[in-house]
Design a protein around this motif. Structure first.
Motif, PDB file in Angstrom:
ATOM      1  N   SER A   1       0.853  -1.185   0.000  1.00  0.00           N
ATOM      2  CA  SER A   1       0.000   0.000   0.000  1.00  0.00           C
ATOM      3  C   SER A   1       0.890   1.235   0.000  1.00  0.00           C
ATOM      4  N   GLN A   2       0.579   2.136  -0.883  1.00  0.00           N
ATOM      5  CA  GLN A   2       1.343   3.371  -1.005  1.00  0.00           C
ATOM      6  C   GLN A   2       1.060   4.258   0.206  1.00  0.00           C
ATOM      7  N   LEU A   3       2.122   4.708   0.876  1.00  0.00           N
ATOM      8  CA  LEU A   3       1.947   5.574   2.035  1.00  0.00           C
ATOM      9  C   LEU A   3       1.233   6.859   1.620  1.00  0.00           C
ATOM     10  N   GLY A   4       0.349   7.320   2.463  1.00  0.00           N
ATOM     11  CA  GLY A   4      -0.386   8.549   2.187  1.00  0.00           C
ATOM     12  C   GLY A   4      -1.702   8.316   1.468  1.00  0.00           C
ATOM     13  N   THR A   5      -1.735   7.363   0.547  1.00  0.00           N
ATOM     14  CA  THR A   5      -2.966   7.096  -0.199  1.00  0.00           C
ATOM     15  C   THR A   5      -3.549   5.725   0.103  1.00  0.00           C
ATOM     16  N   LEU A   6      -2.701   4.802   0.555  1.00  0.00           N
ATOM     17  CA  LEU A   6      -3.046   3.397   0.782  1.00  0.00           C
ATOM     18  C   LEU A   6      -3.493   2.688  -0.493  1.00  0.00           C
ATOM     19  N   LYS A   7      -3.168   3.267  -1.652  1.00  0.00           N
ATOM     20  CA  LYS A   7      -3.462   2.617  -2.930  1.00  0.00           C
ATOM     21  C   LYS A   7      -2.727   1.274  -2.989  1.00  0.00           C
ATOM     22  N   VAL A   8      -3.449   0.232  -3.385  1.00  0.00           N
ATOM     23  CA  VAL A   8      -2.906  -1.128  -3.427  1.00  0.00           C
ATOM     24  C   VAL A   8      -2.093  -1.339  -4.704  1.00  0.00           C
ATOM     25  N   HIS A   9      -0.892  -1.885  -4.544  1.00  0.00           N
ATOM     26  CA  HIS A   9      -0.001  -2.215  -5.664  1.00  0.00           C
ATOM     27  C   HIS A   9       0.459  -3.662  -5.540  1.00  0.00           C
TER      28      HIS A   9
ATOM     29  N   PHE B   1       6.138   2.554   0.655  1.00  0.00           N
ATOM     30  CA  PHE B   1       5.066   1.565   0.663  1.00  0.00           C
ATOM     31  C   PHE B   1       5.094   0.776   1.964  1.00  0.00           C
ATOM     32  N   VAL B   2       3.936   0.319   2.377  1.00  0.00           N
ATOM     33  CA  VAL B   2       3.814  -0.542   3.541  1.00  0.00           C
ATOM     34  C   VAL B   2       3.199  -1.867   3.082  1.00  0.00           C
ATOM     35  N   PRO B   3       3.733  -3.004   3.557  1.00  0.00           N
ATOM     36  CA  PRO B   3       3.169  -4.288   3.134  1.00  0.00           C
ATOM     37  C   PRO B   3       1.827  -4.565   3.795  1.00  0.00           C
ATOM     38  N   GLY B   4       0.992  -5.291   3.077  1.00  0.00           N
ATOM     39  CA  GLY B   4      -0.285  -5.744   3.603  1.00  0.00           C
ATOM     40  C   GLY B   4      -0.521  -7.170   3.173  1.00  0.00           C
ATOM     41  N   ASP B   5      -1.291  -7.907   3.938  1.00  0.00           N
ATOM     42  CA  ASP B   5      -1.585  -9.284   3.553  1.00  0.00           C
ATOM     43  C   ASP B   5      -2.802  -9.810   4.278  1.00  0.00           C
ATOM     44  N   LEU B   6      -3.358 -10.853   3.706  1.00  0.00           N
ATOM     45  CA  LEU B   6      -4.458 -11.606   4.300  1.00  0.00           C
ATOM     46  C   LEU B   6      -4.142 -13.086   4.111  1.00  0.00           C
ATOM     47  N   HIS B   7      -4.460 -13.894   5.108  1.00  0.00           N
ATOM     48  CA  HIS B   7      -4.301 -15.334   4.961  1.00  0.00           C
ATOM     49  C   HIS B   7      -5.290 -15.838   3.914  1.00  0.00           C
ATOM     50  N   LEU B   8      -4.852 -16.730   3.035  1.00  0.00           N
ATOM     51  CA  LEU B   8      -5.757 -17.264   2.008  1.00  0.00           C
ATOM     52  C   LEU B   8      -6.936 -18.006   2.621  1.00  0.00           C
ATOM     53  N   SER B   9      -6.761 -18.563   3.813  1.00  0.00           N
ATOM     54  CA  SER B   9      -7.877 -19.264   4.448  1.00  0.00           C
ATOM     55  C   SER B   9      -9.054 -18.316   4.697  1.00  0.00           C
ATOM     56  N   GLY B  10      -8.781 -17.034   4.915  1.00  0.00           N
ATOM     57  CA  GLY B  10      -9.842 -16.052   5.053  1.00  0.00           C
ATOM     58  C   GLY B  10     -10.333 -15.528   3.724  1.00  0.00           C
ATOM     59  N   VAL B  11      -9.424 -15.443   2.760  1.00  0.00           N
ATOM     60  CA  VAL B  11      -9.775 -14.901   1.445  1.00  0.00           C
ATOM     61  C   VAL B  11     -10.718 -15.840   0.700  1.00  0.00           C
ATOM     62  N   VAL B  12     -10.541 -17.147   0.829  1.00  0.00           N
ATOM     63  CA  VAL B  12     -11.407 -18.087   0.110  1.00  0.00           C
ATOM     64  C   VAL B  12     -12.715 -18.322   0.848  1.00  0.00           C
ATOM     65  N   GLY B  13     -12.891 -17.673   1.985  1.00  0.00           N
ATOM     66  CA  GLY B  13     -14.134 -17.765   2.725  1.00  0.00           C
ATOM     67  C   GLY B  13     -15.151 -16.749   2.214  1.00  0.00           C
TER      68      GLY B  13
END
Length: 153
Positions: free
Chosen positions: A28-36, A64-76
């Motif tokens: 995520s871009q700092l300041g905007t949190l736009k996802v890249h 930029f700041v890293p972001g993530d989600l576990h796939l176990s939650g994403v496929v839910g």
């Protein structure tokens, strides 16, 4: 809901066999949190290349700041909403999000996607829809084509 596992890691190309072994990762871009650079990756402890070597966040990016989600939650049940939110409020690339949605939620698409071009070339799949958007019957035909041609590479 059927899950697409195994699913391919976008970093190393190896298979992620269980949702608990993978992550949806982005910056995520700092300041905007736009996802890249949103990607499906191995969780660091499950990387086939050694501890942490496949995880997307091993590379730092200034601004930029890293972001993530576990796939176990994403496929839910919340996964589709999470991805749509990223696309619509955090400006994630719509084509990339569409591809991730297909990979994660369209049965057979993840396994078929690597064989679609060959199936079209061989006349096994008629591209009668917009590129990248295939019916369940077309996906089944591609999977049948891939199984019949396995080992002929």
């Amino acid at each position: 809901m059927a899950t697409p596992f195994p699913i391919t890691c976008d970093v190393c190309g190896e298979l992620i066999h269980q949702p608990e072994h993978g992550m949806l990762a982005w910056f995520s871009q700092l300041g905007t949190l736009k996802v890249h650079d949103i990607r499906i990756v191995h969780h660091a402890i499950h990387s086939p290349q050694g501890q942490g070597r496949c995880c997307f966040h091993t590379v730092e990016r200034a601004g930029f700041v890293p972001g993530d989600l576990h796939l176990s939650g994403v496929v839910g049940p919340d996964g589709i909403m999470d991805l749509l939110e990223m696309m619509n409020t955090r400006h994630a690339d719509p084509e990339r999000v569409s591809e991730l949605l297909k990979r994660l939620f369209v049965p057979g698409y993840e396994q078929a996607r690597h064989h679609i071009s060959a199936a079209i070339q061989e006349g096994e799949l008629e591209p009668n829809r917009a590129h990248g958007y295939y019916s369940s019957e077309q996906i089944k035909a591609v999977l049948k084509f891939a199984a019949a041609n396995q080992g002929q590479d």
